[in-house]
Every structure is written in C-alpha cells, then in structure tokens.
Design an enzyme around this catalytic site. Structure first.
Site, PDB file in Angstrom:
ATOM      1  N   LYS A   3      -0.019  13.929  10.584  1.00 27.75           N
ATOM      2  CA  LYS A   3       0.323  14.636  11.817  1.00 27.75           C
ATOM      3  C   LYS A   3       1.728  15.248  11.744  1.00 27.75           C
ATOM      4  O   LYS A   3       1.990  16.289  12.353  1.00 27.75           O
ATOM      5  CB  LYS A   3       0.212  13.687  13.009  1.00 27.75           C
ATOM      6  CG  LYS A   3      -1.224  13.274  13.345  1.00 27.75           C
ATOM      7  CD  LYS A   3      -2.075  14.473  13.758  1.00 27.75           C
ATOM      8  CE  LYS A   3      -3.445  14.064  14.259  1.00 27.75           C
ATOM      9  NZ  LYS A   3      -4.232  15.217  14.759  1.00 27.75           N
ATOM     10  N   ASN A  60      -8.098  21.330  17.372  1.00 29.69           N
ATOM     11  CA  ASN A  60      -8.143  20.079  18.115  1.00 29.69           C
ATOM     12  C   ASN A  60      -8.740  18.932  17.291  1.00 29.69           C
ATOM     13  O   ASN A  60      -8.425  17.770  17.528  1.00 29.69           O
ATOM     14  CB  ASN A  60      -8.962  20.298  19.394  1.00 29.69           C
ATOM     15  CG  ASN A  60      -9.320  19.018  20.096  1.00 29.69           C
ATOM     16  OD1 ASN A  60      -8.479  18.358  20.686  1.00 29.69           O
ATOM     17  ND2 ASN A  60     -10.603  18.640  20.036  1.00 29.69           N
ATOM     18  N   TYR A  75      -1.777   8.352   9.155  1.00 29.06           N
ATOM     19  CA  TYR A  75      -2.021   9.166  10.356  1.00 29.06           C
ATOM     20  C   TYR A  75      -0.730   9.875  10.763  1.00 29.06           C
ATOM     21  O   TYR A  75      -0.716  11.095  10.976  1.00 29.06           O
ATOM     22  CB  TYR A  75      -2.519   8.264  11.486  1.00 29.06           C
ATOM     23  CG  TYR A  75      -2.763   8.999  12.791  1.00 29.06           C
ATOM     24  CD1 TYR A  75      -3.795   9.926  12.907  1.00 29.06           C
ATOM     25  CD2 TYR A  75      -1.969   8.760  13.909  1.00 29.06           C
ATOM     26  CE1 TYR A  75      -4.026  10.592  14.104  1.00 29.06           C
ATOM     27  CE2 TYR A  75      -2.195   9.420  15.103  1.00 29.06           C
ATOM     28  CZ  TYR A  75      -3.223  10.340  15.192  1.00 29.06           C
ATOM     29  OH  TYR A  75      -3.437  11.003  16.372  1.00 29.06           O
ATOM     30  N   ASP A 123     -17.961  21.761  15.603  1.00 27.42           N
ATOM     31  CA  ASP A 123     -17.979  20.311  15.424  1.00 27.42           C
ATOM     32  C   ASP A 123     -19.051  19.988  14.392  1.00 27.42           C
ATOM     33  O   ASP A 123     -20.026  20.729  14.249  1.00 27.42           O
ATOM     34  CB  ASP A 123     -18.286  19.595  16.743  1.00 27.42           C
ATOM     35  CG  ASP A 123     -17.831  18.152  16.742  1.00 27.42           C
ATOM     36  OD1 ASP A 123     -16.803  17.847  17.393  1.00 27.42           O
ATOM     37  OD2 ASP A 123     -18.487  17.315  16.088  1.00 27.42           O
ATOM     38  N   ASP A 148     -18.577  21.437   9.062  1.00 24.32           N
ATOM     39  CA  ASP A 148     -17.725  20.407   8.480  1.00 24.32           C
ATOM     40  C   ASP A 148     -16.392  21.063   8.159  1.00 24.32           C
ATOM     41  O   ASP A 148     -16.299  21.904   7.261  1.00 24.32           O
ATOM     42  CB  ASP A 148     -18.374  19.850   7.210  1.00 24.32           C
ATOM     43  CG  ASP A 148     -17.510  18.821   6.500  1.00 24.32           C
ATOM     44  OD1 ASP A 148     -16.381  18.550   6.962  1.00 24.32           O
ATOM     45  OD2 ASP A 148     -17.963  18.296   5.460  1.00 24.32           O
TER      46      ASP A 148
END
Length: 265
Positions: free
Chosen positions: A162, A92, A158, A39, A65
C-alpha cells in the site's frame, strides 16, 4: 445530496462486486456517471449490476482477473465499446494479507504485489493512455491504506504494497499532469463493509479507542472521498494522499488511558 457532479462521465471501478466498489457504483451512477464495474467474481458482479441498473442507471460488469494484463486491457476495451470513452478510474480492488512477518510466505507476498501494486500500476497506465488518446484529461484515484502511513502489526507486506501505491501515484501524477490527468490516493482506515462481516466486533472497539470522531468508517465514507477527488471541485488537486479514518492516523492516540501524571514537571 445528489448534484449530478459526474453527469456524462464514464467511470471504471475495480473490485465492484461488493464492499466499497458496490457503494461507489451506486453513488457514481446517482451522480450521473456511466459505470463499468470490474471484478473476478462474475456472479456477485452481475448481481450488483442488476441492482444498480434497476433504476435506469447505465452500468455494465466485466468479469476480470486484475492480475492478468489481457483482462486489464479487456476492461478498457469493454468500457470504450459500451460508452465511447473513459474519464475516471477508481482502483478500489486489493488484497489484505494479514500474517505475522515471520510467517508471511512467498505466495502471499506475490499475491500482494500482483494485485495491490502491479494491477494498480498497469490499470493506471491503461487509463492514462486512453485519456491521453481522448485528449480530454481525466481523474484517477488509487486506494492505499492507513497501514501505509503507520506501522501495523501482522501487516508488513500489506503495508509495504500500500505504501508503493502512494509513491508510484505521486510519480505518475508528475508525468501525466500536463495531459489534464489528476492522480490521487485515498487511504481508508478500518472500514465496515458488506465484505468483512466475519471480522469480530472487538476490532471496532479497538479502533473506537483511538479514533477522534468515535465512529467506525463505513463504505460511504470512503466513496465520498472518491467522489470529491474525481469531481470538478478537485481539478487542482493531484499527487495528494487523503486519509479517511476519523482522524486516528493524524494523532498520537493511544488505547491505554493517559492522564496529567504523564506530564513532565
């Protein structure tokens, strides 16, 4: 019920500082895995590592990053250094640009592509290279969204990013299956996590109106999907897409009330 389904496996989980990544870390370690959390928020990441490892679980954090190839490579280097191999990758991490189409700016477009598409693509590539080198196969789960399956207001880029995850995951699965690597996709519907408490509760009511199960997703629901797809029970499942949304993406549910008067006589 904990079954040690991931005993002696090494899993990389991105977006590990909160939300579904945090829950995945707890679930995977309980199932016997060694976990590498990645993360960009180093402080939150270390807090999660401290919490998850408190009971003796083997987990490390790598501040990274994911839009940087050097940082992506660092995650795998640290995983191999700590645990000797990589068996599982859970992509994720992602970003949800929620802007009207006519107001979506280039910076938001670029960030969506860099994090949702490019980072997922190259993390998957690095995982496959490592797994092929090991010669023992592996499991990869990429995270898309039900927005990729349906039109979503204020979510054009978005949904587009996706959707790209689904298409490229299927293509990659075709190329790496011969090496014993499975690549699948989970499509979460709206999910309540510790990362989105700022979203008003009225959103829950909107989703409840179109959800057959009449329940809002929680992070564990999505993580259960991750867990199944990386388990041995799913060894013959690849290039597949699993929506986890209480059924709303699989129905024609409408928020407006319907009755028999709509039936053609």
């Amino acid at each position: 019920m904990i079954m040690q389904r991931l005993k002696d496996k090494v899993a990389i989980i991105t977006g590990g500082a909160g939300g579904m990544g945090h829950v995945a870390a707890k679930t995977f370690t309980e199932e016997g895995a060694c976990v590498v959390l990645a993360d960009r928020d180093a402080d939150k990441l270390q807090a999660v590592v401290k919490e998850v490892s408190a009971g003796g679980a083997k987990v490390i954090g790598v501040a990274a990053d994911l839009t940087s190839q050097a940082d992506r490579e660092k995650i795998f280097e640290e995983a191999v250094k700590a645990f000797g191999k990589v068996d599982i990758l859970i992509n994720n991490a992602g970003w949800g640009c929620k802007l009207p189409f006519l107001e979506t700016d280039e910076a938001s477009f670029d960030r969506s592509i860099e994090l949702n598409v490019k980072a997922t693509y190259y993390m998957t590539q690095l995982a496959c290279k490592q797994m092929i080198k090991q010669g023992t196969g592996g499991k990869i789960v990429n995270t898309s969204s039900t927005a990729a399956l349906q039109g979503e207001r204020n979510g054009s880029i978005y949904a587009g990013s996706k959707s790209a995850i689904i298409a490229m995951s299927k293509a990659i699965a075709l190329e790496v299956g011969e090496y014993g690597i499975n690549v699948n996709v989970v499509c979460p519907g709206f999910t309540r996590t510790d990362n989105n408490g700022h979203i008003p509760s009225a959103i829950d009511d909107n989703f409840l109106g179109i959800t057959p199960t009449k329940r809002i997703n929680v992070a564990q629901d999505i993580v259960n999907g991750y867990l199944f797809l990386v388990s041995e029970e799913a060894r013959q499942i690849t290039a597949q897409v699993l929506p986890i949304d209480g059924g709303f993406s699989g129905t024609r549910a409408m928020q407006a009330a319907q009755n028999a008067s709509m039936m053609v006589k």
